[in-house]
Design a protein around this motif. Structure first.
Motif, PDB file in Angstrom:
ATOM      1  N   ARG A 128     -70.531  24.882  -5.137  1.00 38.11           N
ATOM      2  CA  ARG A 128     -70.958  25.238  -3.780  1.00 38.11           C
ATOM      3  C   ARG A 128     -71.808  24.134  -3.157  1.00 38.11           C
ATOM      4  O   ARG A 128     -72.086  24.147  -1.962  1.00 38.11           O
ATOM      5  N   ASN A 129     -72.211  23.165  -3.972  1.00 34.81           N
ATOM      6  CA  ASN A 129     -73.209  22.181  -3.541  1.00 34.81           C
ATOM      7  C   ASN A 129     -72.571  20.960  -2.897  1.00 34.81           C
ATOM      8  O   ASN A 129     -72.563  19.853  -3.457  1.00 34.81           O
ATOM      9  N   TYR A 131     -72.985  18.750   0.572  1.00 30.59           N
ATOM     10  CA  TYR A 131     -73.990  18.496   1.596  1.00 30.59           C
ATOM     11  C   TYR A 131     -73.544  17.322   2.464  1.00 30.59           C
ATOM     12  O   TYR A 131     -72.903  16.386   1.981  1.00 30.59           O
ATOM     13  N   SER A 363     -77.945  29.466  -1.225  1.00 28.42           N
ATOM     14  CA  SER A 363     -78.842  28.685  -2.051  1.00 28.42           C
ATOM     15  C   SER A 363     -79.739  29.625  -2.856  1.00 28.42           C
ATOM     16  O   SER A 363     -79.878  30.807  -2.535  1.00 28.42           O
ATOM     17  N   GLN A 370     -74.684  28.721   3.391  1.00 34.31           N
ATOM     18  CA  GLN A 370     -73.793  27.690   3.892  1.00 34.31           C
ATOM     19  C   GLN A 370     -73.703  27.667   5.417  1.00 34.31           C
ATOM     20  O   GLN A 370     -73.660  28.710   6.059  1.00 34.31           O
ATOM     21  N   MET A 375     -73.872  23.279   2.335  1.00 35.64           N
ATOM     22  CA  MET A 375     -75.193  23.831   2.103  1.00 35.64           C
ATOM     23  C   MET A 375     -76.214  22.999   2.886  1.00 35.64           C
ATOM     24  O   MET A 375     -75.984  21.818   3.150  1.00 35.64           O
TER      25      MET A 375
END
Length: 708
Positions: A128-129, A131, A363, A370, A375
C-alpha cells in the motif's frame, strides 16, 4: 565531427519547453528554444538552458553505487539491480509486502514512463506504500476536485479567459498553474497578450510576486488567511446576486449551507482578517463574478499554509457558483493526447472515493488514508520508524530527495538511516543519495525517448511530442522504467500497465512501454512517433474532443455541503490564534534557478543563486537591528535554521520569505551562504497538519527572528 542540431523538449520541469539541441560526437553542447514551435515559440527558462551542464558535469553519476562496509563501491548496473532485488526479496519474506515503499519525486516525474513503472512495481509487490510528491505540496487540489464535483467538460481555459484569479500562484517563476490558470509556456508573454485582449488579472499573495506586479487588483493577503479572503468574496457574490443562478439550479447542491457559512465573513471582517482593504475585496469579487469566462486557481503556497483543503474548497465554490466550465458543443478544455479518454459531457462526474474511504488502504498514523492511488507523504517517516505489522523496511526513491523535500527534516533523516534498504535513483550525490544503501545512476532526459504526457494538462490544443534520444548516454546508466523492469524480473513479478501485462521475457523498448501505459488515449505514442516530421510537434486539431450533451441516466451534481465542508469554514472563523510567542510568519517561495530540489549541483545555476535568502521588509530589519546581508536565526516551535537576511519591500511586514528545498540536514550557520537553510526543518508531520490530507504546515510557519 560536425555539430548536428536536433529538435527535442526540455524535461527540467513539467513545462516541457520545445528545444533545439546542438550535439557533437554524441554530446549535447548547447540548447535553446525552438522558435518554430507553434506553442512555445522559442521560449525556455534559464534552468532549462543549463541542460548541457546537467548532462556533462564531471560529478554526474554515470555508474551505480552500492554501500559495502560503510563505503560506496562503483557497481555494474546489472549487479546493482540484482542486489536490490535480492534485498527486497529478503525483506518481503521477513516482513511482508507492506514493508516496501516506493516514492516518486520531482525528478522521476520528468521521465514520461517513471510514474507508471513505479506504481506498477508497488502494485506487483502488493504494498500500500506508494508515495509521490503530490501529497507534499498540493493534495487538496486532487481531493476537492473529486470530493465536491468534477465537471466532465473541463474548466474555462486561460486562452479564452476574461478574468484570471491567481491565489499564491506565480507561474512566471514556478512554471506551474492548475488547469484554467496560466500555461507555463512563456507565461509573462501570455499574460501580457491576454491583458491586451481585455483580460483582467487578480492576484492574492502575501508578497508582490512577479505576476502580482502585473495585476489589475493585487491583494496582499496574510499568509494562511486565504479562506477569509475567499469567504469574504463569496459573501459579496451572494449578497449582490452575482452568481450564475441557472447553472447553480441545474447542477449544484449545498448552496444554502455555503451561503450560511460565509454570512459572518462580511467584507469588513473578512478583509481585516485577511489583511486587505474591504473595497479591494469587493472589487475583486465583482471583477471575478462579472466576467464571462475565467478561473480562480491556487499555487502550492496556500495549500502548504495550514488551511489547504479549506482554501481549495472555497476556490471550487467560486468557480462553481460562477459556472467557469466548458459547455455542451464547445471544445473540451484540455484534450490530452496521451491521456485515456473518458466521456466529456456537460455534467458532473461521479464522485471518487478519497482518503481512507471504505475499501481503501489506511496508514497506521493519524487516521490518514490513501489519496486515490497514494499514501500521504507525511506519514512515511513514522511508517519507517515505528515497529509493528506493516513497518516500512525498504524504500525506493525515484528522482526524489526525501531528506530535503519532506517535513520534519531531522526526523526523516533518522528514518532514512533506520531502513534496512534505501535505494535512491539519482544522477547526483544529493542529500538523500548520501544516506542510501544503493544509488542507481539514470539516463538524463536528452539521452532517452519521451512523450509530452506530463505537460499536456496545460495544452489547450491536442499538442503532442515523441522525441528520440539526441545524446549518447555515458557510462553504465539506464532509463528508470528499465531499472524497475529488471528489479521486477529478478523478483519474478509481472508488471501491469493500463493496456495489460508488460512483456517480462525481455525488457521492452520504450515505445512498447508507452503504448501500453497510455492505452485508451487519443493518439498512441507509436502513432505520434510515425506522424512526427524531423522532431516537430504534432497538433491533432481535427481530433479535439467536443463537450457532449449530459447523460440523463446519470444525475450527479456539485455538492458544496459534502463531508467536512462548510463546517470547517465555520470552525476557521472561530479560531484565528496560532503560534503564540512567534511574531513572524515564514512563507515559502519558488527560486528561478531551482525546481524544488533539482538544480543544486549545476555550477552555472549555483553561480546565479548560492543560497535561499530570507527576504524581510526593511522596516522589520531595522526594528530587529539586523543588517541587510547578515545571518539570522529563524526559530519555530520545532527547530532553528539560519538564513541570509535580504531586505525586500515586496514582502508584507511581519513575514520572512524563503525558497523551500534548500539545505540538507548538515546545513547550519557555518555554511548557510553556500547551502541555504532548510525551511522544512521548521515543520512537523505530527502537529499542524491538515486533518483531511495530512499535509504538514510548510508555509505561514510561526517563527521568531534574531541576529545569529
Amino acid at each position: 565531427m560536425a555539430v548536428e542540431t536536433r529538435r527535442t523538449f526540455c524535461r527540467f520541469c513539467h513545462a516541457n519547453c520545445a528545444m533545439l539541441a546542438d550535439v557533437e560526437d554524441g554530446k549535447v553542447i548547447a540548447v535553446r528554444g525552438d522558435p518554430d514551435d507553434p506553442v512555445y515559440g522559442g521560449y525556455t527558462c534559464l534552468k532549462g538552458r543549463e541542460l548541457p551542464d546537467s548532462h556533462n558535469a564531471p560529478h554526474r553519476l554515470v555508474r551505480s553505487l552500492v554501500r559495502r562496509d560503510g563505503d560506496f563501491i562503483e557497481t555494474a548496473m546489472d549487479a546493482a539491480l540484482t542486489h536490490v532485488a535480492d534485498e527486497l526479496r529478503r525483506i518481503i519474506v521477513k516482513h511482508g509486502p507492506h514493508s516496501v515503499a516506493v516514492f516518486i519525486g520531482s525528478g522521476g516525474y520528468q521521465n514520461s514512463a517513471a510514474w507508471a513503472a513505479s506504481y506498477s512495481l508497488a502494485q506487483a509487490i502488493g504494498t500500500r506504500n506508494f508515495y509521490t510528491s503530490v501529497t507534499l505540496d498540493q493534495p487538496a487540489k486532487v481531493f476537492t476536485t473529486q470530493r465536491y464535483g468534477k465537471w466532465m467538460g473541463g474548466s474555462n481555459t486561460f486562452e479564452e479567459a476574461d478574468v484570471a484569479f491567481l491565489i499564491g500562484n506565480n507561474p512566471m517563476v514556478s512554471h506551474y498553474s492548475p488547469p484554467g490558470g496560466v500555461p507555463p509556456f512563456s507565461p509573462s508573454r501570455r499574460i501580457r497578450d491576454r491583458q491586451k485582449a481585455g483580460l483582467k488579472l487578480i492576484v492574492a499573495d502575501p508578497r508582490e510576486s512577479d505576476v502580482g506586479a502585473l495585476a489589475d487588483i493585487y491583494l496582499p493577503v496574510k499568509p494562511g488567511e486565504d479562506p477569509a479572503l475567499l469567504a469574504g468574496m463569496l459573501n459579496v457574490i451572494f449578497a449582490e446576486g452575482l452568481y450564475d443562478r441557472n447553472f447553480v439550479a441545474a447542477h449544484v447542491d449545498g448552496v444554502a449551507e455555503l451561503e450560511k457559512a460565509v454570512a459572518p465573513f462580511t467584507p469588513e471582517l473578512a478583509a481585516a482578517r485577511a489583511g486587505v482593504e474591504p473595497d479591494a475585496l469587493r472589487a475583486a469579487a465583482r471583477m471575478f463574478a462579472g466576467a464571462e469566462r475565467g478561473c480562480a486557481v491556487t499555487g502550492t503556497g496556500p495549500e502548504m499554509a495550514g488551511n489547504g483543503t479549506l482554501t481549495e474548497y472555497l476556490v471550487t465554490c467560486l468557480n462553481v457558483l460562477c459556472a467557469r466550465f466548458k459547455q455542451e458543443g464547445e471544445k473540451t478544455a484540455i484534450p490530452g493526447v496521451f491521456t485515456a479518454q473518458a466521456p466529456r459531457r456537460a455534467q458532473v462526474a461521479p464522485p471518487v472515493p478519497m482518503f481512507g474511504a471504505e475499501g481503501m488502504a489506511r496508514s497506521r498514523f493519524r487516521g490518514l488514508g490513501q489519496l486515490g492511488f497514494e499514501m500521504p507523504c507525511n506519514v512515511l517517516a513514522d511508517e519507517i520508524l515505528t515497529p509493528g505489522e506493516g513497518q516500512v523496511r525498504a524504500l525506493i526513491s525515484v528522482g526524489g530527495n526525501p531528506e530535503v523535500g519532506f517535513p520534519n527534516q531531522l526526523k526523516m533523516r533518522r528514518a532514512l538511516d533506520d531502513l534496512e534498504l534505501f535505494v535512491q535513483v539519482d544522477p547526483w550525490m544529493s542529500a538523500s543519495a548520501k544516506r542510501a544503501d544503493v544509488v542507481l545512476a539514470p539516463k538524463q532526459c536528452l539521452e532517452r525517448e519521451d512523450i509530452t504526457n506530463l505537460s499536456e494538462w496545460w495544452h489547450e490544443r491536442p499538442y503532442a511530442r515523441y522525441v528520440e534520444a539526441v545524446a549518447a548516454a555515458p557510462g553504465d546508466v539506464l532509463d528508470e522504467y528499465e531499472m524497475i523492469w529488471h528489479i521486477a524480473k529478478h523478483l519474478g513479478l509481472q508488471l501491469q500497465l493500463a493496456g495489460g501485462p508488460l512483456p517480462m521475457d525481455a525488457c521492452p523498448d520504450k515505445q512498447t512501454f508507452l503504448d501500453l501505459m497510455t492505452a485508451g488515449c487519443l493518439v498512441p505514442p507509436s502513432q505520434v512517433r510515425r506522424d512526427t516530421h524531423e522532431g516537430e510537434a504534432v497538433i491533432y486539431d481535427d481530433l479535439h474532443p467536443v463537450v457532449e450533451p449530459a447523460d440523463p441516466s446519470e444525475s450527479y451534481g456539485f455538492d458544496l455541503a459534502a463531508g467536512a465542508m462548510p463546517e470547517q469554514l465555520e470552525r476557521y472563523g472561530r479560531d484565528e490564534a496560532r503560534g503564540a510567542g512567534f511574531d513572524y510568519r515564514l512563507i515559502s517561495r519558488r527560486s528561478k534557478t531551482r525546481f524544488n530540489s533539482i538544480g543544486h549541483p549545476l555550477a552555472k545555476l549555483r553561480a546565479k543563486t548560492t543560497t535561499n535568502p530570507a527576504y524581510i521588509h526593511p522596516a522589520d530589519l531595522a526594528d530587529l537591528g539586523i543588517a541587510d546581508g547578515s545571518i539570522v536565526e529563524i526559530t519555530s516551535a520545532h527547530a532553528t535554521i539560519h538564513g541570509v537576511a535580504k531586505a525586500s519591500d515586496k514582502v508584507r511586514r511581519g513575514l520572512v520569505s524563503m525558497a523551500h528545498a534548500y539545505g540538507d540536514s548538515e546545513a547550519g550557520k557555518h555554511n548557510v551562504r553556500e547551502l541555504g537553510g532548510s525551511t522544512n526543518r521548521l515543520t512537523s508531520d505530527e502537529v499542524d497538519f491538515d486533518p483531511i490530507t495530512g499535509q504538514a504546515l510548510q508555509s505561514a510557519i510561526p517563527v521568531r527572528i534574531a541576529a545569529a
